[in-house]
Design a protein around this motif. Structure first.
Motif, PDB file in Angstrom:
ATOM      1  N   ARG A   1       0.808  -1.219   0.000  1.00 39.00           N
ATOM      2  CA  ARG A   1       0.000   0.000   0.000  1.00 39.00           C
ATOM      3  C   ARG A   1       0.842   1.271   0.000  1.00 39.00           C
ATOM      4  N   SER A   2       2.144   1.117   0.254  1.00 36.98           N
ATOM      5  CA  SER A   2       3.016   2.291   0.326  1.00 36.98           C
ATOM      6  C   SER A   2       3.372   2.789  -1.074  1.00 36.98           C
ATOM      7  N   LEU A   3       3.391   4.100  -1.246  1.00 37.08           N
ATOM      8  CA  LEU A   3       3.798   4.683  -2.510  1.00 37.08           C
ATOM      9  C   LEU A   3       5.303   4.590  -2.722  1.00 37.08           C
ATOM     10  N   ASN A   4       6.039   4.522  -1.632  1.00 34.25           N
ATOM     11  CA  ASN A   4       7.490   4.396  -1.700  1.00 34.25           C
ATOM     12  C   ASN A   4       7.926   3.286  -0.741  1.00 34.25           C
ATOM     13  N   PRO A   5       7.640   2.022  -1.081  1.00 31.25           N
ATOM     14  CA  PRO A   5       7.884   0.923  -0.143  1.00 31.25           C
ATOM     15  C   PRO A   5       9.370   0.667   0.094  1.00 31.25           C
ATOM     16  N   ILE A   6       9.666   0.131   1.276  1.00 31.16           N
ATOM     17  CA  ILE A   6      11.019  -0.294   1.619  1.00 31.16           C
ATOM     18  C   ILE A   6      11.084  -1.802   1.432  1.00 31.16           C
ATOM     19  N   TYR A   7      11.927  -2.257   0.515  1.00 31.08           N
ATOM     20  CA  TYR A   7      12.039  -3.684   0.216  1.00 31.08           C
ATOM     21  C   TYR A   7      13.108  -4.306   1.112  1.00 31.08           C
ATOM     22  N   ARG A   8      12.709  -5.325   1.828  1.00 28.82           N
ATOM     23  CA  ARG A   8      13.614  -5.987   2.769  1.00 28.82           C
ATOM     24  C   ARG A   8      13.727  -7.463   2.398  1.00 28.82           C
ATOM     25  N   PRO A   9      14.898  -7.928   1.951  1.00 28.11           N
ATOM     26  CA  PRO A   9      15.056  -9.326   1.514  1.00 28.11           C
ATOM     27  C   PRO A   9      14.617 -10.302   2.606  1.00 28.11           C
ATOM     28  N   ALA A  10      13.936 -11.369   2.193  1.00 25.84           N
ATOM     29  CA  ALA A  10      13.431 -12.365   3.145  1.00 25.84           C
ATOM     30  C   ALA A  10      13.703 -13.797   2.702  1.00 25.84           C
ATOM     31  N   ALA A  11      13.717 -14.065   1.400  1.00 25.93           N
ATOM     32  CA  ALA A  11      13.861 -15.437   0.898  1.00 25.93           C
ATOM     33  C   ALA A  11      15.153 -16.065   1.428  1.00 25.93           C
ATOM     34  N   PRO A  12      15.085 -17.338   1.840  1.00 28.96           N
ATOM     35  CA  PRO A  12      14.013 -18.321   1.674  1.00 28.96           C
ATOM     36  C   PRO A  12      12.947 -18.299   2.767  1.00 28.96           C
ATOM     37  N   PHE A  13      13.013 -17.340   3.653  1.00 22.48           N
ATOM     38  CA  PHE A  13      12.088 -17.300   4.778  1.00 22.48           C
ATOM     39  C   PHE A  13      10.837 -16.513   4.421  1.00 22.48           C
ATOM     40  N   ALA A  14       9.819 -16.674   5.242  1.00 24.99           N
ATOM     41  CA  ALA A  14       8.582 -15.928   5.037  1.00 24.99           C
ATOM     42  C   ALA A  14       8.721 -14.491   5.528  1.00 24.99           C
ATOM     43  N   TYR A  15       9.623 -14.266   6.488  1.00 22.21           N
ATOM     44  CA  TYR A  15       9.756 -12.948   7.102  1.00 22.21           C
ATOM     45  C   TYR A  15      11.226 -12.527   7.093  1.00 22.21           C
ATOM     46  N   THR A  16      11.439 -11.248   6.888  1.00 24.49           N
ATOM     47  CA  THR A  16      12.810 -10.745   6.797  1.00 24.49           C
ATOM     48  C   THR A  16      13.575 -10.864   8.110  1.00 24.49           C
ATOM     49  N   ASN A  17      12.862 -10.829   9.248  1.00 22.88           N
ATOM     50  CA  ASN A  17      13.545 -10.993  10.532  1.00 22.88           C
ATOM     51  C   ASN A  17      14.183 -12.375  10.654  1.00 22.88           C
ATOM     52  N   ASN A  18      13.539 -13.387  10.072  1.00 25.27           N
ATOM     53  CA  ASN A  18      14.130 -14.728  10.094  1.00 25.27           C
ATOM     54  C   ASN A  18      15.414 -14.767   9.268  1.00 25.27           C
ATOM     55  N   TYR A  19      15.427 -14.006   8.154  1.00 18.74           N
ATOM     56  CA  TYR A  19      16.648 -13.925   7.344  1.00 18.74           C
ATOM     57  C   TYR A  19      17.785 -13.309   8.157  1.00 18.74           C
ATOM     58  N   GLY A  20      17.510 -12.196   8.816  1.00 15.39           N
ATOM     59  CA  GLY A  20      18.544 -11.555   9.621  1.00 15.39           C
ATOM     60  C   GLY A  20      19.023 -12.438  10.750  1.00 15.39           C
ATOM     61  N   SER A  21      18.103 -13.177  11.363  1.00 10.26           N
ATOM     62  CA  SER A  21      18.474 -14.090  12.436  1.00 10.26           C
ATOM     63  C   SER A  21      19.403 -15.180  11.928  1.00 10.26           C
ATOM     64  N   ALA A  22      19.043 -15.798  10.787  1.00 10.63           N
ATOM     65  CA  ALA A  22      19.877 -16.858  10.223  1.00 10.63           C
ATOM     66  C   ALA A  22      21.249 -16.329   9.812  1.00 10.63           C
ATOM     67  N   TYR A  23      21.281 -15.124   9.281  1.00  5.40           N
ATOM     68  CA  TYR A  23      22.556 -14.535   8.855  1.00  5.40           C
ATOM     69  C   TYR A  23      23.508 -14.375  10.047  1.00  5.40           C
ATOM     70  N   ALA A  24      22.980 -13.855  11.149  1.00  9.33           N
ATOM     71  CA  ALA A  24      23.834 -13.628  12.318  1.00  9.33           C
ATOM     72  C   ALA A  24      24.312 -14.942  12.926  1.00  9.33           C
ATOM     73  N   MET A  25      23.501 -15.999  12.832  1.00  7.86           N
ATOM     74  CA  MET A  25      23.913 -17.302  13.370  1.00  7.86           C
ATOM     75  C   MET A  25      24.956 -17.976  12.485  1.00  7.86           C
ATOM     76  N   THR A  26      24.827 -17.820  11.174  1.00  3.54           N
ATOM     77  CA  THR A  26      25.657 -18.585  10.241  1.00  3.54           C
ATOM     78  C   THR A  26      26.999 -17.920   9.968  1.00  3.54           C
ATOM     79  N   LEU A  27      27.064 -16.600  10.074  1.00  7.43           N
ATOM     80  CA  LEU A  27      28.311 -15.890   9.791  1.00  7.43           C
ATOM     81  C   LEU A  27      29.486 -16.421  10.614  1.00  7.43           C
ATOM     82  N   PRO A  28      29.364 -16.621  11.942  1.00 10.58           N
ATOM     83  CA  PRO A  28      30.505 -17.178  12.689  1.00 10.58           C
ATOM     84  C   PRO A  28      30.907 -18.561  12.206  1.00 10.58           C
ATOM     85  N   CYS A  29      29.959 -19.348  11.715  1.00 14.73           N
ATOM     86  CA  CYS A  29      30.274 -20.696  11.229  1.00 14.73           C
ATOM     87  C   CYS A  29      31.104 -20.629   9.949  1.00 14.73           C
TER      88      CYS A  29
END
Length: 450
Positions: A191-219
């Motif tokens: 609905r936003s005229l100027n939306p903010i796109y936040r990557p999420a794939a393969p997850f349903a929500y972008t917060n899950n992407y950020g969570s996985a990124y922070a966990m996997t980076l040290p590995c």
């Protein structure tokens, strides 16, 4: 056929002693199931089976464990088993049979995480080289980076998946299930005229992407330290700067906070132990991140998002309502999050953070067990002496920082258990090496307590 041993000496002499036949060692657990589970994430995502198929892949691991037998449990597994028992009992508090499906799915994720941890721990202990066991998690990282870039380049992409078609209409139309099986690459407000796109794939929500990124980076950094050469190592090192664009564009404040806390803990430990290699690796990661901010105005984007949304107010109203309601059912909670119209947020009570989900859905004892497992994992993994082990030891620290903000009743919990179980096996190997006082070969011959 076999015959019974003679009860009298054979004629002509005394009986000869027969040497006992040593018990055969059980076969090694194969690594291909882990590779299929974590390495084929883009395929599962395209099929719409990334969420609903994840527990089935966990069931495959469990079947192999049961077939093999004689499998050791990682340290602190009893705490998680107690947590699972409380979760099962809390099902008695469900308000309607309709919520049983989502309850079962969350329970399946909790069980799958433990199965992954047991499998990785056992597979790492029985191998001379630990590097191969960590490879599937590196493949998961590549999938994360590639699909993250897909969210950057084509953020409006959305498709109907085969899983969505196969599910009954009533099930596929449920918002909770619809988010899992309908393919999207990014989160944004249509609905936003100027939306903010936040990557999420393969997850349903972008917060899950950020969570996985922070966990996997040290590995990923740990793998590069364990393997000093090879194409995979250089590919991982090259992927680190490439991963920053999709990660930064998620605008996940808790991702930055958890990674910052993990790096701070790692830096303190490195300084106390005088580990120059770990300190140099921290500087390298921080410099790469700082250079990325020259091209991505992350601070400005986060401020713009916060100003254009009520995310902080919504979260606070949900948290306040959880604290108020849990006083009426502190021991077993309510079984699952519930939708109400008494808060400013559209999300159900008991979401927007794993801490609040466990507290509201399963009660105070379950939350204590949940947090206790991560605390125990952090303490156990902190004993690591190698540079790779110290990097892996920050994964439970990252998880503890994320718990109040991100939900973990998804694949990320299995990622955390994978990393922690591997770190536990590596720490145990290092301890045996010190005890043996010689090479890792001598440590591998030393008895390993189950």
């Amino acid at each position: 056929m076999t015959r019974a041993p003679a009860t009298e000496p054979p004629p002509g002499g005394a009986p000869q002693e027969v040497a006992p036949v040593p018990a055969l060692a059980p076969p090694q657990l194969p690594l291909w199931p882990l590779s299929m589970m974590f390495g084929l994430v883009p395929l599962w995502w395209l099929l719409g089976a990334f969420y609903l198929g994840w527990p089935l892949l966990g069931a495959l691991l469990l079947a192999l464990l049961l077939t093999r037998g004689r499998v050791p449990l990682p340290p602190a597994a009893g705490i998680w088993l107690l947590f699972l028992a409380i979760v099962v009992v809390s099902a008695t508090q469900l308000s309607s049979p309709a919520s049983l499906l989502t309850f079962a799915l969350r329970l399946a994720f909790y069980l799958t995480a433990l199965v992954v941890g047991v499998y990785v721990y056992a597979a790492a202990r029985e191998r001379a080289s630990l590097v191969a066991v960590l490879t599937p998690l590196c493949a998961f990282w590549f999938g994360l980076v590639a699909l993250g870039w897909l969210g950057v380049l084509v953020p409006r992409l959305a498709m109907t998946t085969p899983m969505e078609v196969l599910l009954p209409g009533g099930v596929a139309g449920t918002p909770f299930i619809q988010d899992m099986v309908h393919l999207t690459t990014a989160e944004f407000s249509a609905r936003s005229l100027n939306p903010i796109y936040r990557p999420a794939a393969p997850f349903a929500y972008t917060n899950n992407y950020g969570s996985a990124y922070a966990m996997t980076l040290p590995c990923v950094v740990a793998f590069a330290m364990l393997r000093r050469r090879g194409l995979l190592r250089w590919a991982l090192l090259a992927s680190l700067p490439l991963s920053l664009a999709p990660a930064f564009l998620t605008l996940n404040r808790a991702m930055f906070l958890s990674l910052g806390a993990g790096l701070a803990v790692l830096g303190v430990r490195a300084s106390l132990r005088g580990n120059v290699r770990v300190a140099a690796s921290i500087v390298g990661v921080v410099v790469i991140g700082a250079l990325a901010t020259l091209f991505i105005p992350i601070t400005e984007l986060i401020s713009r998002r916060v100003d254009s949304s009520d995310t902080n107010t919504d979260r606070l109203s949900l948290y306040t309502e959880v604290i108020r309601r849990v006083q009426e059912s502190p021991w077993l909670g309510y079984g699952a999050p519930v939708n109400v119209d008494t808060v400013s947020a559209a999300a159900p009570i008991g979401t927007q953070g794993q801490l609040w989900m466990v507290l509201f859905s399963h009660g105070v004892p379950a939350l204590i067990c949940f947090l206790a497992w991560f605390v125990a994992a952090a303490v156990i993994c902190a004993r690591a002496t190698s540079a790779a082990g110290q990097w892996l030891a920050v994964v439970p620290v990252v998880c503890l920082v994320q718990v109040p903000f991100y939900g973990m009743a998804n694949q990320n919990l299995a990622v955390a258990f994978f990393a922690v179980a591997f770190a536990m096996a590596l720490t145990e190997r290092e301890r045996l090496t010190r005890l043996a006082g010689s090479s890792p070969t001598a440590a591998r011959r030393a008895p390993v307590p189950a």
